[in-house]
Design a protein around this motif. Structure first.
Motif, PDB file in Angstrom:
ATOM      1  N   UNK A 169     -50.875  29.930  30.119  1.00 18.93           N
ATOM      2  CA  UNK A 169     -50.447  29.100  31.248  1.00 18.93           C
ATOM      3  C   UNK A 169     -50.672  27.638  30.899  1.00 18.93           C
ATOM      4  N   UNK A 170     -49.609  26.843  30.934  1.00 22.73           N
ATOM      5  CA  UNK A 170     -49.739  25.399  30.715  1.00 22.73           C
ATOM      6  C   UNK A 170     -49.292  24.696  31.989  1.00 22.73           C
ATOM      7  N   UNK A 171     -47.992  24.407  32.092  1.00 17.48           N
ATOM      8  CA  UNK A 171     -47.484  23.819  33.329  1.00 17.48           C
ATOM      9  C   UNK A 171     -47.126  24.842  34.382  1.00 17.48           C
ATOM     10  N   UNK A 172     -47.064  26.128  34.003  1.00 19.17           N
ATOM     11  CA  UNK A 172     -46.729  27.235  34.911  1.00 19.17           C
ATOM     12  C   UNK A 172     -45.354  27.059  35.544  1.00 19.17           C
ATOM     13  N   UNK A 173     -44.450  26.390  34.835  1.00 18.04           N
ATOM     14  CA  UNK A 173     -43.129  26.081  35.370  1.00 18.04           C
ATOM     15  C   UNK A 173     -42.049  27.004  34.808  1.00 18.04           C
ATOM     16  N   UNK A 174     -42.391  27.843  33.840  1.00 19.66           N
ATOM     17  CA  UNK A 174     -41.390  28.736  33.253  1.00 19.66           C
ATOM     18  C   UNK A 174     -40.955  29.736  34.317  1.00 19.66           C
ATOM     19  N   UNK A 175     -39.631  29.873  34.508  1.00 12.80           N
ATOM     20  CA  UNK A 175     -39.132  30.550  35.694  1.00 12.80           C
ATOM     21  C   UNK A 175     -39.470  32.035  35.765  1.00 12.80           C
ATOM     22  N   UNK A 187     -42.181  33.340  35.110  1.00 11.87           N
ATOM     23  CA  UNK A 187     -43.593  33.506  35.423  1.00 11.87           C
ATOM     24  C   UNK A 187     -44.409  34.022  34.265  1.00 11.87           C
ATOM     25  N   UNK A 188     -43.940  33.781  33.035  1.00  7.62           N
ATOM     26  CA  UNK A 188     -44.625  34.296  31.851  1.00  7.62           C
ATOM     27  C   UNK A 188     -46.021  33.721  31.687  1.00  7.62           C
ATOM     28  N   UNK A 189     -46.361  32.690  32.453  1.00  4.47           N
ATOM     29  CA  UNK A 189     -47.689  32.090  32.371  1.00  4.47           C
ATOM     30  C   UNK A 189     -48.789  33.027  32.864  1.00  4.47           C
ATOM     31  N   UNK A 219     -55.365  38.915  30.650  1.00  5.52           N
ATOM     32  CA  UNK A 219     -56.115  37.664  30.509  1.00  5.52           C
ATOM     33  C   UNK A 219     -55.140  36.497  30.380  1.00  5.52           C
ATOM     34  N   UNK A 220     -55.348  35.481  31.181  1.00  2.00           N
ATOM     35  CA  UNK A 220     -54.545  34.256  31.145  1.00  2.00           C
ATOM     36  C   UNK A 220     -55.355  33.152  30.474  1.00  2.00           C
ATOM     37  N   UNK A 221     -54.791  32.553  29.436  1.00  2.00           N
ATOM     38  CA  UNK A 221     -55.377  31.354  28.841  1.00  2.00           C
ATOM     39  C   UNK A 221     -54.737  30.166  29.542  1.00  2.00           C
ATOM     40  N   UNK A 222     -55.497  29.487  30.369  1.00  2.31           N
ATOM     41  CA  UNK A 222     -54.991  28.363  31.149  1.00  2.31           C
ATOM     42  C   UNK A 222     -55.286  27.062  30.407  1.00  2.31           C
ATOM     43  N   UNK A 223     -54.219  26.389  29.962  1.00  3.39           N
ATOM     44  CA  UNK A 223     -54.358  25.144  29.213  1.00  3.39           C
ATOM     45  C   UNK A 223     -54.375  23.909  30.118  1.00  3.39           C
ATOM     46  N   UNK A 224     -54.340  24.119  31.426  1.00  5.39           N
ATOM     47  CA  UNK A 224     -54.268  23.001  32.369  1.00  5.39           C
ATOM     48  C   UNK A 224     -55.312  21.919  32.179  1.00  5.39           C
ATOM     49  N   UNK A 225     -56.576  22.283  31.881  1.00  4.69           N
ATOM     50  CA  UNK A 225     -57.588  21.230  31.712  1.00  4.69           C
ATOM     51  C   UNK A 225     -57.389  20.376  30.457  1.00  4.69           C
ATOM     52  N   UNK A 226     -56.574  20.811  29.517  1.00  4.68           N
ATOM     53  CA  UNK A 226     -56.338  20.019  28.295  1.00  4.68           C
ATOM     54  C   UNK A 226     -55.194  19.064  28.594  1.00  4.68           C
ATOM     55  N   UNK A 227     -55.514  17.993  29.264  1.00  2.00           N
ATOM     56  CA  UNK A 227     -54.463  17.155  29.856  1.00  2.00           C
ATOM     57  C   UNK A 227     -54.554  15.681  29.447  1.00  2.00           C
ATOM     58  N   UNK A 228     -55.004  15.414  28.226  1.00  2.00           N
ATOM     59  CA  UNK A 228     -55.070  14.028  27.768  1.00  2.00           C
ATOM     60  C   UNK A 228     -53.677  13.512  27.421  1.00  2.00           C
ATOM     61  N   UNK A 245     -48.500  36.405  13.728  1.00  7.77           N
ATOM     62  CA  UNK A 245     -48.855  37.266  14.855  1.00  7.77           C
ATOM     63  C   UNK A 245     -48.261  38.658  14.654  1.00  7.77           C
ATOM     64  N   UNK A 246     -48.697  39.365  13.619  1.00  4.39           N
ATOM     65  CA  UNK A 246     -48.083  40.657  13.298  1.00  4.39           C
ATOM     66  C   UNK A 246     -48.302  41.723  14.362  1.00  4.39           C
ATOM     67  N   UNK A 247     -49.328  41.569  15.192  1.00  4.13           N
ATOM     68  CA  UNK A 247     -49.608  42.562  16.237  1.00  4.13           C
ATOM     69  C   UNK A 247     -48.890  42.243  17.546  1.00  4.13           C
ATOM     70  N   UNK A 248     -48.180  41.118  17.601  1.00  5.53           N
ATOM     71  CA  UNK A 248     -47.456  40.771  18.819  1.00  5.53           C
ATOM     72  C   UNK A 248     -48.362  40.423  19.983  1.00  5.53           C
ATOM     73  N   UNK A 249     -49.462  39.745  19.691  1.00  5.17           N
ATOM     74  CA  UNK A 249     -50.397  39.340  20.755  1.00  5.17           C
ATOM     75  C   UNK A 249     -49.733  38.344  21.707  1.00  5.17           C
ATOM     76  N   UNK A 250     -48.975  37.410  21.155  1.00  5.01           N
ATOM     77  CA  UNK A 250     -48.302  36.380  21.954  1.00  5.01           C
ATOM     78  C   UNK A 250     -46.887  36.868  22.265  1.00  5.01           C
ATOM     79  N   UNK A 251     -46.776  37.672  23.300  1.00  4.16           N
ATOM     80  CA  UNK A 251     -45.492  38.302  23.594  1.00  4.16           C
ATOM     81  C   UNK A 251     -45.075  38.198  25.045  1.00  4.16           C
ATOM     82  N   UNK A 252     -45.815  37.424  25.844  1.00  2.00           N
ATOM     83  CA  UNK A 252     -45.471  37.304  27.263  1.00  2.00           C
ATOM     84  C   UNK A 252     -44.583  36.069  27.440  1.00  2.00           C
TER      85      UNK A 252
END
Length: 469
Positions: free
Chosen positions: A78-84, A86-88, A94-103, A453-460
């Motif tokens: 989850x970054x901006x959570x704007x992807x239509x 809802x893949x965020x 488990x959701x990795x929320x990148x929102x606090x990394x906002x420099x 990413x051979x195991x397809x971890x990043x697939x959402x």
């Protein structure tokens, strides 16, 4: 299983160890911040994760990915959570929320910005426009920089300065095995290629470094709405303009009703219209002269065209696409602005199930694709048609089917491909979003996926399957 059941099955010691091992915040289903942490832009999406890791930096991201892999949890980012789609957010995972990394760190002399993935377009422009600078971004202020950029980044200065991926210099990336690496034209070149237009399939970006360009802070703004009965004349004028427009001028044509937003007379709200919206990324007065033919087609319903702050154009996008409304956006690239396409879009928007459903023609060309070679496969396409279903009622099936059928009919006229950010909400059984969105880049993307990413971890996301050995 209920998300709290998943947390319980993991055990207090295991979950507590994750919390102790990160700098950021751990949000669980019984946390006060849970509903905010699972919220996304598209009100059609309502998912319930088991764990949300609000990451403070790359090491937290790596720790979260490792935890998800170790315990067999489905992972989303989850970054901006704007992807239509809802893949965020992922149910019971488990959701990795990148929102606090906002420099947002700007070097105005070098014309470079280093941007965290938790920023929206509006956040970035608020800083860069203080220096009269901007990177290419999406066209709405509330769109997240991360998702927009990884999909390509089609915005208001695309014809003058290219897409967001064209302006990317470097990225800090966390790979699926938890390694923190740099991706650039000089380091991990295959990763750099794949992330620029290939979505988040091969890594989690924790910092973007962009080239900045002199833009604004005042630009020429076009905003003219014409009655639907003048559609043929408006389309002819737009087609002529798009064929010869200077690269500073980017305009779109929307088949849509007059929106209920500030600046629009209330008595016109909901009237069927053709809208011409544009930005001139150069001298504002020259821009107003350039846009004059699009303001004089016939008597407009309303013409709010004038020099405007560049950031304000993006706020218009935010007003037209507010958080929490239901959306389904689809897209098709087309070679020609034909009379048949125009007639089809008139017919389909007239048959739309709701007043906020519409379609738009976005000219491309100019500097699009001017950066280093990337996974974005559609740089040579002159136009993209965007089908936008938007509604607040409970009649979701009608809007979803209208958007899908409209896309089908545009394809039947010879359209192909799709912008990866506008493929729809749910993939149909007869659809292959990865092939449609990534086109000729798909096979190479699959090869890069196999390496990182051979195991397809990043697939959402618009997921790419790793190539077979």
């Amino acid at each position: 299983m209920h998300p709290l059941g998943t947390v319980g099955a993991l055990g207090e010691e295991t979950v507590g160890g994750l919390a102790a091992g990160i700098e950021g915040e751990l949000v669980l289903p019984d946390s006060e911040a849970y509903d905010t942490a699972r919220d996304v832009w598209n009100g059609l999406v309502n998912r319930y994760p088991a764990i949300v890791v609000r990451a403070a930096g790359s090491e937290d991201v790596a720790r979260a990915i490792g935890f998800a892999r170790e315990h067999g949890l489905e992972l989303s980012v989850r970054a901006g959570a704007h992807e239509q789609s809802g893949s965020a957010v992922v149910d019971n995972g488990l959701v990795v929320d990148l929102g606090p990394i906002d420099h947002v760190d700007v070097d105005p002399e070098a014309q470079v910005a280093r941007v965290g993935p938790g920023n929206s377009t509006g956040d970035v422009l608020a800083v860069t426009q203080e220096h009269g600078l901007a990177p290419p971004t999406g066209s709405a202020g509330n769109a997240g920089v991360a998702g927009t950029t990884l999909n390509g980044g089609i915005g208001w200065i695309r014809r003058k300065h290219g897409l967001a991926v064209d302006a990317l210099r470097r990225m800090e990336v966390v790979t699926a095995d938890g390694e923190v690496v740099t991706a650039s034209a000089e380091a991990n070149e295959d990763l750099f290629w794949a992330l620029r237009g290939g979505g988040g399939n091969v890594g989690v970006v924790t910092e973007f470094e962009f080239d900045l360009y002199e833009v604004g802070p005042i630009v020429g703004g076009l905003s003219a709405f014409y009655p639907r009965e003048a559609a043929d004349e408006v389309f002819a004028a737009f087609r002529s303009f798009a064929a010869d427009a200077p690269p500073e001028a980017t305009a779109i044509m929307n088949y849509a009703d007059v929106p209920a937003v500030p600046g629009m007379p209330p008595e016109l709200h909901g009237d069927e219209a053709l809208a011409l919206i544009g930005c001139y990324a150069g001298d504002p007065e020259e821009g107003m002269k350039t846009f004059a033919p699009l303001r004089e087609v016939t008597e407009p319903l309303v013409d709010n065209s004038e020099p405007v702050p560049y950031a304000m154009l993006h706020e218009l996008g935010t007003m037209l696409h507010p958080w929490g409304r239901k959306y389904a956006h689809r897209s098709v690239f087309v070679e020609e602005l034909s009379d048949e396409l125009h007639d089809l879009l008139l017919e389909r928007t007239a048959a739309a199930p709701g007043p906020m459903d519409g379609a738009g023609i976005w000219p491309l060309g100019g500097a699009v694709g001017s950066g280093p070679d990337s996974a974005y496969p559609w740089a040579d396409k002159p136009h993209v048609v965007v089908v936008e279903a938007a509604w607040e009622s409970h009649d979701s099936p009608a809007h979803l089917e209208w958007a899908r059928e409209t896309e089908r009919q545009v394809r039947a006229l010879g359209g192909e491909g799709a912008y990866a950010g506008y493929v729809g909400v749910e993939q149909g059984e007869d659809e292959d979003w990865a092939r449609t969105a990534y086109g000729d880049s798909l096979d190479r993307l699959r090869a890069v996926k196999r390496r990182y990413d051979p195991e397809g971890v990043l697939s959402h996301n618009v997921a790419v399957e790793p190539a077979e050995d």
